[in-house]
Design an enzyme around this catalytic site. Structure first.
Site, PDB file in Angstrom:
ATOM      1  N   ARG A 164      -4.676 -13.736  -0.327  1.00 41.11           N
ATOM      2  CA  ARG A 164      -3.780 -12.032  -0.646  1.00 41.11           C
ATOM      3  C   ARG A 164      -3.998 -11.724  -2.230  1.00 41.11           C
ATOM      4  O   ARG A 164      -3.722 -11.293  -2.486  1.00 41.11           O
ATOM      5  CB  ARG A 164      -2.371 -13.271  -0.069  1.00 41.11           C
ATOM      6  CG  ARG A 164      -2.151 -12.967   0.904  1.00 41.11           C
ATOM      7  CD  ARG A 164      -2.623 -11.649   2.161  1.00 41.11           C
ATOM      8  NE  ARG A 164      -2.352 -11.962   3.028  1.00 41.11           N
ATOM      9  CZ  ARG A 164      -2.679 -12.865   3.997  1.00 41.11           C
ATOM     10  NH1 ARG A 164      -4.339 -13.145   3.379  1.00 41.11           N
ATOM     11  NH2 ARG A 164      -2.625 -13.487   5.119  1.00 41.11           N
ATOM     12  N   SER A 241       4.581  -8.730   6.344  1.00 40.29           N
ATOM     13  CA  SER A 241       4.754 -10.243   6.007  1.00 40.29           C
ATOM     14  C   SER A 241       5.809 -10.095   4.736  1.00 40.29           C
ATOM     15  O   SER A 241       4.721  -9.445   3.570  1.00 40.29           O
ATOM     16  CB  SER A 241       4.326 -11.241   6.245  1.00 40.29           C
ATOM     17  OG  SER A 241       4.067 -11.497   7.129  1.00 40.29           O
ATOM     18  N   GLU A 342       4.752 -10.250  -1.159  1.00 34.63           N
ATOM     19  CA  GLU A 342       3.514  -9.644  -1.068  1.00 34.63           C
ATOM     20  C   GLU A 342       3.215  -7.974  -0.834  1.00 34.63           C
ATOM     21  O   GLU A 342       2.341  -7.910  -1.549  1.00 34.63           O
ATOM     22  CB  GLU A 342       2.999  -9.786   0.720  1.00 34.63           C
ATOM     23  CG  GLU A 342       1.652  -9.562   1.464  1.00 34.63           C
ATOM     24  CD  GLU A 342       1.575 -10.336   2.668  1.00 34.63           C
ATOM     25  OE1 GLU A 342       1.154 -11.493   2.834  1.00 34.63           O
ATOM     26  OE2 GLU A 342       0.896  -9.124   3.102  1.00 34.63           O
TER      27      GLU A 342
HETATM   28  C1  LIG Z   1       3.527  -4.380  11.013  1.00 32.58           C
HETATM   29  C2  LIG Z   1       2.491  -4.636   9.691  1.00 32.58           C
HETATM   30  C3  LIG Z   1       1.437  -5.851   9.997  1.00 32.58           C
HETATM   31  C4  LIG Z   1       0.675  -6.281   8.889  1.00 32.58           C
HETATM   32  N1  LIG Z   1       0.337  -7.502   9.239  1.00 32.58           N
HETATM   33  C5  LIG Z   1      -0.988  -8.096   7.593  1.00 32.58           C
HETATM   34  C6  LIG Z   1      -1.348  -8.961   8.208  1.00 32.58           C
HETATM   35  O1  LIG Z   1      -1.686  -9.865   8.643  1.00 32.58           O
HETATM   36  N2  LIG Z   1      -2.534  -9.650   6.825  1.00 32.58           N
HETATM   37  C7  LIG Z   1      -2.423  -9.276   6.077  1.00 32.58           C
HETATM   38  O2  LIG Z   1      -2.977  -9.386   4.737  1.00 32.58           O
HETATM   39  N3  LIG Z   1      -1.762  -8.182   5.299  1.00 32.58           N
HETATM   40  C8  LIG Z   1      -0.978  -7.457   6.472  1.00 32.58           C
HETATM   41  N4  LIG Z   1      -0.160  -6.158   6.354  1.00 32.58           N
HETATM   42  C9  LIG Z   1       0.287  -5.337   5.109  1.00 32.58           C
HETATM   43  C10 LIG Z   1      -1.175  -4.680   5.351  1.00 32.58           C
HETATM   44  O3  LIG Z   1      -1.371  -3.478   6.313  1.00 32.58           O
HETATM   45  C11 LIG Z   1      -2.287  -5.045   4.965  1.00 32.58           C
HETATM   46  O4  LIG Z   1      -1.996  -4.870   3.285  1.00 32.58           O
HETATM   47  C12 LIG Z   1      -3.135  -3.399   4.013  1.00 32.58           C
HETATM   48  O5  LIG Z   1      -4.598  -3.936   4.266  1.00 32.58           O
HETATM   49  C13 LIG Z   1      -2.673  -2.583   3.181  1.00 32.58           C
HETATM   50  O6  LIG Z   1      -3.413  -1.346   3.415  1.00 32.58           O
HETATM   51  P1  LIG Z   1      -3.480  -0.377   2.713  1.00 32.58           P
HETATM   52  O7  LIG Z   1      -3.863   1.050   2.787  1.00 32.58           O
HETATM   53  O8  LIG Z   1      -1.956   0.604   3.727  1.00 32.58           O
HETATM   54  O9  LIG Z   1      -2.786   0.064   1.360  1.00 32.58           O
HETATM   55  P2  LIG Z   1      -1.768   0.413   0.586  1.00 32.58           P
HETATM   56  O10 LIG Z   1      -0.594   0.289   1.460  1.00 32.58           O
HETATM   57  O11 LIG Z   1      -1.227   1.729   0.575  1.00 32.58           O
HETATM   58  O12 LIG Z   1      -1.794   0.218  -0.361  1.00 32.58           O
HETATM   59  C14 LIG Z   1      -1.807  -1.207  -0.784  1.00 32.58           C
HETATM   60  C15 LIG Z   1      -2.142  -2.039  -2.356  1.00 32.58           C
HETATM   61  O13 LIG Z   1      -3.619  -1.669  -2.519  1.00 32.58           O
HETATM   62  C16 LIG Z   1      -3.264  -0.326  -3.400  1.00 32.58           C
HETATM   63  N5  LIG Z   1      -5.060   0.684  -2.781  1.00 32.58           N
HETATM   64  C17 LIG Z   1      -5.323   1.180  -1.498  1.00 32.58           C
HETATM   65  N6  LIG Z   1      -6.051   1.509  -1.391  1.00 32.58           N
HETATM   66  C18 LIG Z   1      -6.865   0.857  -2.642  1.00 32.58           C
HETATM   67  C19 LIG Z   1      -7.996   2.280  -2.790  1.00 32.58           C
HETATM   68  N7  LIG Z   1      -8.687   3.070  -2.557  1.00 32.58           N
HETATM   69  N8  LIG Z   1      -8.521   1.832  -3.818  1.00 32.58           N
HETATM   70  C20 LIG Z   1      -7.747   0.862  -4.737  1.00 32.58           C
HETATM   71  N9  LIG Z   1      -6.144   0.663  -4.484  1.00 32.58           N
HETATM   72  C21 LIG Z   1      -6.024   0.601  -3.529  1.00 32.58           C
HETATM   73  C22 LIG Z   1      -2.927   0.440  -3.535  1.00 32.58           C
HETATM   74  O14 LIG Z   1      -2.454   0.689  -4.692  1.00 32.58           O
HETATM   75  C23 LIG Z   1      -1.872  -1.261  -3.688  1.00 32.58           C
HETATM   76  O15 LIG Z   1      -1.658  -1.937  -5.062  1.00 32.58           O
HETATM   77  C24 LIG Z   1       0.859  -5.854   7.583  1.00 32.58           C
HETATM   78  C25 LIG Z   1       1.868  -4.941   7.160  1.00 32.58           C
HETATM   79  C26 LIG Z   1       2.238  -4.244   7.704  1.00 32.58           C
HETATM   80  C27 LIG Z   1       3.749  -3.047   8.376  1.00 32.58           C
END
Ligand SMILES: Cc1cc2nc3c(=O)[nH]c(=O)nc-3n(C[C@H](O)[C@H](O)[C@H](O)COP(=O)(O)OP(=O)(O)OC[C@H]3O[C@@H](n4cnc5c(N)ncnc54)[C@H](O)[C@@H]3O)c2cc1C
Length: 349
Positions: A164, A241, A342
């Site tokens: 992570r 999570s 997380e």
């Molecule tokens: C129902 C559910 C299930 C999930 N299951 C998992 C799982 O199984 N495994 C897992 O690892 N995660 C899981 N997650 C967490 C999440 O989906 C992941 O971490 C996902 O990759 C976050 O991506 P995002 O685009 O939504 O980022 P955001 O939530 O928008 O941002 C997260 C972080 O990444 C940074 N960020 C995002 N995009 C960029 C970019 N283009 N450039 C620089 N920084 C950036 C943001 O600044 C922030 O710090 C889950 C979440 C939910 C709601």
């Protein structure tokens, strides 16, 4: 560039809490990113980069500076010998991208099906599930440096992936806007099933499942745990999570085993946890008085997953964080382990 003001951030996240962004810009291409970065720099505004909003808790006071939402779309792929390279815009929807790779019979990210968010979010916390992590397939991450506006390419080793974590949420946090990510996938091979739930799903099959069949199985398993976003289902109005599985020393593990024995409990241990010296955060939470379905006010724990803090409707970020504190405190008191959250907390608290 269209600069909006006072844009509510809660609706742009999966947990749906949080106040407004003072300024808000959507970047559809790299020029937009550079323009937005200049806008923030000229006004000395703090910057937050938003992807799909699926790993965030936005504070009720919102974000006092600029929120830059990356919506750079599009992907292309080329097939080499047994390898297929996919190069995707950071704003592509991750699950849609996974669907496209399995449609090309490619293997390597099918177990990450159903994770919400954007392509650009995946390297940040080295997204993982069901035996796969993106660190196993990421070939390169292309980004724009916030300080210089220059393009940078990071290869897999540069990203320093771990459980992570990557440089993007540790040493280089906030310094880059990710614009594209390239993945090297395999084709012409069968998917490898490492996770017990998946092995169970395909037990009795005489032939290896295709990547598309693994994708469907993963989505089904995720849905049963509230880990697939289903509109209207409040058990998935979460940030996934909320706590990482704690990585512990042998002495800490022995201590937890001793505390469990005193309660006639056995600490669960399975290969994926053992290999990385991890304890199950879900087990610790459930054995600290927080059963699935636990609720307090508008927040609670998912009825399907002990690690997901959910917004049952109209919750505030303060309520979410109060429940987080309560869980952390009880787990530490009973088990001597401090759980690490997380999701990223966005705002100035
Ligand atoms: C129902 C559910 C299930 C999930 N299951 C998992 C799982 O199984 N495994 C897992 O690892 N995660 C899981 N997650 C967490 C999440 O989906 C992941 O971490 C996902 O990759 C976050 O991506 P995002 O685009 O939504 O980022 P955001 O939530 O928008 O941002 C997260 C972080 O990444 C940074 N960020 C995002 N995009 C960029 C970019 N283009 N450039 C620089 N920084 C950036 C943001 O600044 C922030 O710090 C889950 C979440 C939910 C709601």
């Amino acid at each position: 560039m269209d600069v909006q003001e006072n844009v509510l951030l809660g609706p742009l996240t999966t947990l749906r809490v949080g106040g407004p962004a003072r300024y808000f810009v959507e970047a559809r291409n790299e020029d937009d990113v550079r323009e937005a970065l200049k806008f923030a720099r000229e006004r000395t505004l703090p910057l937050f980069v938003l992807g799909g909003g699926s790993n965030l808790v936005v504070l009720d006071s919102g974000w006092p500076g600029l929120v830059l939402k990356v919506t750079i779309r599009g992907f292309n792929h080329r097939h080499g010998h047994e390898v297929a390279y996919f190069d995707a815009g950071a704003g592509e929807d991750w699950d849609g991208f996974v669907a496209a790779t399995v449609a090309h019979h490619c293997v390597g990210i099918e177990c990450l099906s159903g994770i919400p968010g954007s392509v650009g979010g995946t390297p940040v916390q080295n997204v993982g599930a069901y035996g796969q992590e993106v660190s196993q397939t990421i070939e390169a991450v292309n980004a724009i440096e916030v300080a210089t506006l220059e393009s940078r390419e990071f290869d897999n080793a540069d990203c320093r992936f771990n459980y992570r974590t990557s440089i993007f949420n540790t040493s280089e946090r906030g310094k880059y806007v990710i614009v594209r990510v390239s993945y090297a996938l395999k084709h012409g091979v069968a998917p490898r099933l490492e996770y017990a739930d998946l092995k169970k799903h395909f037990a009795g099959w005489s032939e290896a499942p295709s990547p598309a069949q693994v994708r469907e199985a993963v989505r089904k398993i995720r849905a049963s745990k509230g880990m697939l976003i289903v509109p209207g289902d409040e058990d998935c109005r979460s940030a996934g999570s909320f706590f990482k599985n704690p990585v512990v020393s042998e002495a800490q593990f022995a201590d937890v085993v001793k505390r469990a024995a005193a309660k006639n409990l056995e600490v669960p241990s399975y290969p994926a946890l053992e290999r990385l010296h991890k304890l199950s955060a879900a087990w610790l939470v459930e054995r600290s008085g927080f059963a699935k379905g636990y609720g307090i006010g508008q927040v609670g724990i998912s009825r399907k997953h002990a690690l997901a803090i959910v917004n049952r409707g109209g919750a505030s970020a303060a309520e979410v964080l109060a429940l987080k504190d309560q869980i952390q405190g009880r787990v530490e008191e009973i088990w001597g382990i401090r759980l690490e959250p997380e999701p990223v907390v966005v705002g100035v608290g």
